[in-house]
Design an enzyme around this catalytic site. Structure first.
Site: not given
Ligand code: ME8
Length: 510
Positions: A20, A23, A130, A133, A147, A150, A298, A301
């Site tokens: 999204h 990311h 849980c 979860c 929990c 849930h 924040k 999804k």
């Molecule tokens: O945390 N606003 O992965 P992830 C800004 N796999 N940045 C956002 C965001 C938002 N609403 N949502 C996500 C993970 N991000 C792990 C990381 S690293 C060794 C492992 C950004 O896919 C934010 O930088 O849940 C978040 O840290 C990153 O997407 C990865 O999120």
């Protein structure tokens, strides 16, 4: 110490779903910074990838009736497709299911396990679990003993796990950050981490036996590695840890791990301690940006606020997309996205600002000089000074990742140049044959300003910069330009044949 390469990383994203714009925010910022450093002539290594192990992925696969590997295999191209549309020019893409990574994680686990300090030990994890979860809860997190998510009864579970002795690293971490506070930015995040460390660190479990979608521990394959230990290691895998020591020495430690603030603890506490335990130097800097929010929350999804980048790219185009998010939100702070503000930015800064400047100047060169850049008899405009000063600010602000302000510095040039045309009114000068020299001077000044703007915007808007460069007709390729040299006044050769192409940024209806 690896001094040769500017190494910047994104987090590796979970491919439990498609990306999204949250990311993409992280990916665009990283790419902007990486391209800027290339423009400065540095050797850059920009790493991104996908975090493909762990329960979260296993569950997503199960829900789709697929094996985890088949799931990530069909998901990963959908991430790359978005990065391609966003012009993310990464140098390497790592998947944690790749053999090179499995080898590096097992090597890292061994290095910590065998460091002679007993930093990995077998312990008993006992807690309230849980199953829905798949998470442990403490007594006070429960609601009526159930929990909190849930509302189901929790189970008392005892599990044997391997633990990492994080508690032994409190002093070393404090000393590490004490030596150089810029190792965590911005300051609010640094303070957060320091108070967390000062509050006392608890050992954490680095293995799981309740699922098997992960990397087996080399000394006890009944356990798979905890997904964060696995994921963080990606940053050294891709730098050549354990596979190419020469390259590793050149590339590591990373200059910047650019992350969101949600994963600060893992990056600024777990990761440097893991590296210290494994005999590897920690990264130079962890930089945590804020969240893109929707309705104050924040974007994600799971709460149905996720917007796919394509929804915006189709309407605004890639350059406008990249510019908007970097310019609109103060880097480091949370920021909310709105369609209206994106249209406003596009029309004000791009269509009316830079786009209008370019089309006016190129049209006048066409009408008055057959498209050929005239020799200038000299001009008393302040633009060379404005540009030099803005370029200096741009460099300074990019150095501290004040990305939005850095763009503002560039747009100061756009504003001044448009104003200059209004003041000098070349369309009026053109009516007077006796003022050809003056006309040449004004249009040379304006065209040279466009040349420098094309260079300065190339890290944020690679397409618009390339289009502008083509319209200016400059022989040397844009990607051979280097700062600060390419921003010096006077680089545009008289005689250069320009052409008026399509508008760089068509106006959008609000
Ligand atoms: O945390 N606003 O992965 P992830 C800004 N796999 N940045 C956002 C965001 C938002 N609403 N949502 C996500 C993970 N991000 C792990 C990381 S690293 C060794 C492992 C950004 O896919 C934010 O930088 O849940 C978040 O840290 C990153 O997407 C990865 O999120």
């Amino acid at each position: 110490m690896g001094r040769d390469v500017f190494y910047i990383t994104t987090p590796i994203y979970y491919p439990n779903d498609v990306p999204h714009i949250g990311h993409a925010y992280n990916a665009v910022a990283t790419d902007f910074i990486a391209r800027y450093h290339r423009l400065r002539g540095e050797e850059v290594f920009h790493l991104t990838g996908t975090d493909e192990h762990g329960l979260k992925i296993q569950r997503a696969a199960e829900a789709a009736g697929m094996e985890p590997k088949a799931w990530v295999d069909q998901m990963e191209p959908r991430w790359r497709e978005v990065w391609a549309r966003l012009d993310i020019a990464y140098d390497d893409y790592i998947r944690t299911t790749e053999p090179r990574h499995v080898t590096a994680v097992q090597r890292m686990l061994r290095a910590v396990h065998d460091n002679g300090r007993d930093d990995i030990y077998l312990g008993l994890y006992e807690g309230l679990y849980c199953v829905s979860c798949e998470l442990y809860y403490t007594e006070d997190e429960l609601i009526d003993g159930k929990c909190p998510i849930h509302g189901r009864p929790v189970e008392h579970v005892r599990e044997e796990n391997y633990f990492f002795r994080l508690s032994a690293y409190t002093d070393r971490l404090l000393a590490w950050y004490g030596e150089d506070p810029s190792r965590i930015e911005p300051e609010t995040r640094r303070n957060e981490v320091l108070s967390l460390i000062r509050g006392g660190l608890q050992d954490f479990s680095i293995s799981r036996t309740n699922f098997d979608w992960g990397i087996p521990l080399p000394w006890d394959p009944n356990h798979v590695c905890y997904v964060w230990f696995d994921a963080l290691t990606n940053y050294i895998t891709a730098a050549g840890y354990g596979s190419d020591e020469g390259r590793f020495a050149r590339v590591w430690p990373a200059n910047i791990h650019l992350i969101g603030k949600d994963i600060l603890r893992q990056h600024a506490v777990y990761w440097p301690a893991m590296l210290m335990a494994g005999g590897v130097e920690p990264p130079r800097q962890v930089w945590a940006h804020g969240f893109l929010t929707v309705g104050g929350k924040k974007m994600s999804k799971s709460n149905a606020t996720g917007i796919h980048p394509f929804e915006l790219l189709d309407h605004f185009g890639v350059d406008s997309y990249r510019y908007y998010f970097m310019r609109e939100i103060q880097f480091g702070q949370d920021g909310s996205f709105s369609w209206e503000s994106m249209v406003d930015r596009h029309n004000a800064d791009l269509a009316n600002g830079l786009g209008n400047l370019a089309s006016r100047v190129l049209a006048m060169l066409g009408s008055y000089f057959d498209g050929v850049v005239p020799a200038t008899p000299g001009d008393d405009s302040d633009l060379p000074k404005v540009i030099e000063e803005s370029r200096r600010r741009y460099d300074e602000l990019m150095g501290t990742l004040a990305l939005g302000s850095a763009l503002t510095a560039v747009w100061d040039i756009v504003g001044r140049a448009n104003q200059y045309l209004v003041e000098r009114e070349p369309w009026k000068i053109a009516k007077d044959d006796g003022r050809r020299d003056e006309l040449a001077a004004v249009l040379y000044t304006a065209a040279e300003t466009l040349r420098i703007l094309a260079v300065l915007i190339s890290p944020i808007m690679p397409n618009a910069a390339a289009a502008l460069w083509t319209q200016l007709g400059i022989g040397e390729p844009l990607d051979a330009q280097r700062l600060p040299h390419a921003a010096r006044w006077g680089g545009l050769a008289p005689g250069t044949r320009t052409s008026k192409g399509d508008a760089l940024f068509p106006r959008l209806d609000s």
